[in-house]
Design a protein around this motif. Structure first.
Motif, short mmCIF file in Angstrom:
data_model
loop_
_atom_site.label_atom_id
_atom_site.label_comp_id
_atom_site.label_asym_id
_atom_site.label_seq_id
_atom_site.Cartn_x
_atom_site.Cartn_y
_atom_site.Cartn_z
N ARG A 99 0.84 -1.20 0.00
CA ARG A 99 0.00 0.00 0.00
C ARG A 99 0.87 1.26 0.00
O ARG A 99 0.51 2.28 -0.57
N PHE A 100 2.04 1.16 0.66
CA PHE A 100 3.01 2.25 0.65
C PHE A 100 4.21 1.80 -0.21
O PHE A 100 5.33 1.70 0.27
N TRP A 101 3.91 1.54 -1.48
CA TRP A 101 4.89 0.86 -2.31
C TRP A 101 6.13 1.69 -2.62
O TRP A 101 7.22 1.14 -2.77
N GLU A 102 6.00 3.01 -2.67
CA GLU A 102 7.19 3.82 -2.94
C GLU A 102 8.19 3.73 -1.78
O GLU A 102 9.40 3.62 -2.00
N LEU A 103 7.68 3.76 -0.56
CA LEU A 103 8.55 3.58 0.61
C LEU A 103 9.11 2.17 0.64
O LEU A 103 10.29 1.96 0.95
N GLU A 104 8.28 1.20 0.30
CA GLU A 104 8.70 -0.20 0.26
C GLU A 104 9.87 -0.40 -0.70
O GLU A 104 10.87 -1.04 -0.37
N VAL A 105 9.76 0.19 -1.88
CA VAL A 105 10.84 0.09 -2.86
C VAL A 105 12.09 0.81 -2.35
O VAL A 105 13.22 0.32 -2.51
N ASP A 106 11.91 1.96 -1.71
CA ASP A 106 13.05 2.73 -1.24
C ASP A 106 13.80 2.00 -0.12
O ASP A 106 15.03 2.07 -0.05
N ILE A 107 13.07 1.32 0.75
CA ILE A 107 13.72 0.57 1.82
C ILE A 107 14.28 -0.75 1.30
O ILE A 107 15.48 -1.04 1.43
N ASN A 108 13.41 -1.54 0.68
CA ASN A 108 13.78 -2.92 0.32
C ASN A 108 14.83 -2.99 -0.77
O ASN A 108 15.76 -3.80 -0.68
N LEU A 109 14.67 -2.18 -1.80
CA LEU A 109 15.60 -2.25 -2.92
C LEU A 109 16.65 -1.16 -2.88
O LEU A 109 17.85 -1.44 -2.86
N ASN A 110 16.20 0.10 -2.84
CA ASN A 110 17.19 1.19 -2.84
C ASN A 110 18.09 1.13 -1.62
O ASN A 110 19.28 1.46 -1.70
N GLN A 198 -1.55 -4.20 4.71
CA GLN A 198 -0.25 -4.24 4.05
C GLN A 198 -0.34 -4.62 2.57
O GLN A 198 0.62 -4.42 1.83
N LEU A 199 -1.46 -5.17 2.17
CA LEU A 199 -1.66 -5.50 0.76
C LEU A 199 -2.16 -4.28 0.01
O LEU A 199 -2.76 -3.37 0.60
N LEU A 200 -1.95 -4.27 -1.30
CA LEU A 200 -2.32 -3.11 -2.10
C LEU A 200 -3.81 -2.81 -2.01
O LEU A 200 -4.23 -1.65 -1.90
N TYR A 201 -4.61 -3.86 -2.02
CA TYR A 201 -6.07 -3.72 -1.88
C TYR A 201 -6.59 -4.79 -0.94
O TYR A 201 -6.09 -5.93 -0.97
N PRO A 202 -7.61 -4.49 -0.13
CA PRO A 202 -8.17 -5.48 0.79
C PRO A 202 -8.64 -6.75 0.07
O PRO A 202 -8.58 -7.85 0.65
N ARG A 203 -9.08 -6.62 -1.18
CA ARG A 203 -9.58 -7.80 -1.89
C ARG A 203 -8.48 -8.82 -2.18
O ARG A 203 -8.76 -9.96 -2.56
N TYR A 204 -7.21 -8.43 -1.99
CA TYR A 204 -6.10 -9.36 -2.21
C TYR A 204 -5.93 -10.37 -1.07
O TYR A 204 -5.08 -11.25 -1.15
N GLU A 205 -6.70 -10.22 -0.01
CA GLU A 205 -6.53 -11.13 1.13
C GLU A 205 -6.80 -12.58 0.76
O GLU A 205 -6.15 -13.49 1.29
N ASP A 206 -7.76 -12.83 -0.14
CA ASP A 206 -8.00 -14.20 -0.59
C ASP A 206 -6.76 -14.76 -1.28
O ASP A 206 -6.38 -15.92 -1.07
N ALA A 207 -6.12 -13.93 -2.09
CA ALA A 207 -4.90 -14.36 -2.78
C ALA A 207 -3.77 -14.61 -1.77
O ALA A 207 -2.98 -15.55 -1.93
N TRP A 208 -3.70 -13.78 -0.73
CA TRP A 208 -2.70 -13.98 0.32
C TRP A 208 -2.88 -15.34 1.00
O TRP A 208 -1.91 -16.06 1.23
N ARG A 209 -4.11 -15.68 1.29
CA ARG A 209 -4.37 -16.97 1.94
C ARG A 209 -3.96 -18.12 1.03
O ARG A 209 -3.41 -19.12 1.51
N ARG A 210 -4.18 -17.98 -0.27
CA ARG A 210 -3.74 -19.03 -1.21
C ARG A 210 -2.22 -19.07 -1.30
O ARG A 210 -1.61 -20.15 -1.34
N ASP A 211 -1.59 -17.89 -1.34
CA ASP A 211 -0.13 -17.83 -1.44
C ASP A 211 0.55 -18.50 -0.24
O ASP A 211 1.61 -19.11 -0.38
#
Length: 256
Positions: A99-110, A198-211
């Motif tokens: 959801r805060f993907w710009e910060l995520e990229v800056d911490i995790n990758l940059n 923490q997911l981009l959209y709440p509807r991704y929770e089903d996908a998280w459970r599968r993952d």
């Protein structure tokens, strides 16, 4: 590289896997470990715990935001001023929050890129250093991406590629700095606190459970012990999977 007698700098070291890294490096005889983290309260707490257990001369806390190059640079300088040099850099700081993907990229990758370049600068034989080892924390999603967190998966995949490229003998020959990656699978840590936020959209929770349906969680202590094994036995450019509490396994990539 054997850990005993070495100086290590670990980012994201106040909690979770990073905390276990710092503890295990000291347990294995590291001469000095720098706990580097943006979380001052937890970092100071861990410093006092480890200093009382191992001696304050072997532990240092540096409040460090890996998204701030100048602060990160000052951290390297402080560690060298305290211990004389650095042998091992563990780029571990990371978040999972698409959801805060710009910060995520800056911490995790940059942040990993900054840490790797600073390590080459301060440890590189071409810069008057002694050489050393960089170990980047990626993830199993770096080569098996989660549908539920595509941006987080992308940052970890980028770390894998960065490690393989900078770990090539071409760069090692120039700098004397070996670079490897550790890719933990599901681990009991504070990375996931409220996945719905923490997911981009709440509807991704089903996908998280599968993952994550087949995930077998391991302890951060197991990941830390694996880190020591990889430091001792891994070759530069290698990428290691650590999952389900099993010994580290090197991942092979086909070359075209």
């Amino acid at each position: 590289m054997e850990v005993k007698g070495r100086i290590a700098l670990v980012t994201g070291a106040a909690t979770g896997i990073g905390k276990s890294y710092a503890e295990e490096l000291l347990n294995q005889g590291a001469k000095g470990v720098a706990i580097c983290d943006i979380n001052g309260e937890e970092g100071e707490k861990l410093y006092h715990t480890l200093a009382s257990r191992h001696s304050k001369d072997r532990v240092l806390f540096c409040q460090c935001d890996v998204t701030d190059y100048l602060q990160f640079e000052d951290t390297f300088k402080t560690v060298i001023a305290t211990f004389g040099h650095i042998d091992i850099v563990v780029n571990n700081a990371g978040i999972m929050n698409d959801r805060f993907w710009e910060l995520e990229v800056d911490i995790n990758l940059n942040g990993v890129i900054r840490g790797t370049l600073l390590a080459q600068r301060f440890m590189g034989i071409d810069k008057g250093g002694r050489g050393g080892v960089v170990l980047n924390t990626a993830s199993n999603v770096g080569f098996n991406p989660y549908v539920s967190c595509p941006i987080y998966s992308a940052t970890k995949a980028a770390i894998v590629s960065l490690t393989r490229a900078f770990g090539d003998q071409y760069h090692v020959g120039l700098t004397g700095v070996k670079i490897m990656a550790i890719c933990p699978g599901a681990t009991k840590s504070n990375l996931v606190r409220d996945v719905g936020k923490q997911l981009l959209y709440p509807r991704y929770e089903d996908a998280w459970r599968r993952d994550t349906a087949s995930s077998t969680y391991q302890t951060p202590e197991h990941v830390a012990k694996s880190l020591v094994q990889i430091l001792a036995n891994g070759k530069s450019g290698s990428v290691w999977l650590v999952e389900s509490g099993q010994p580290p396994k090197e991942i092979t990539f086909s070359k075209h």
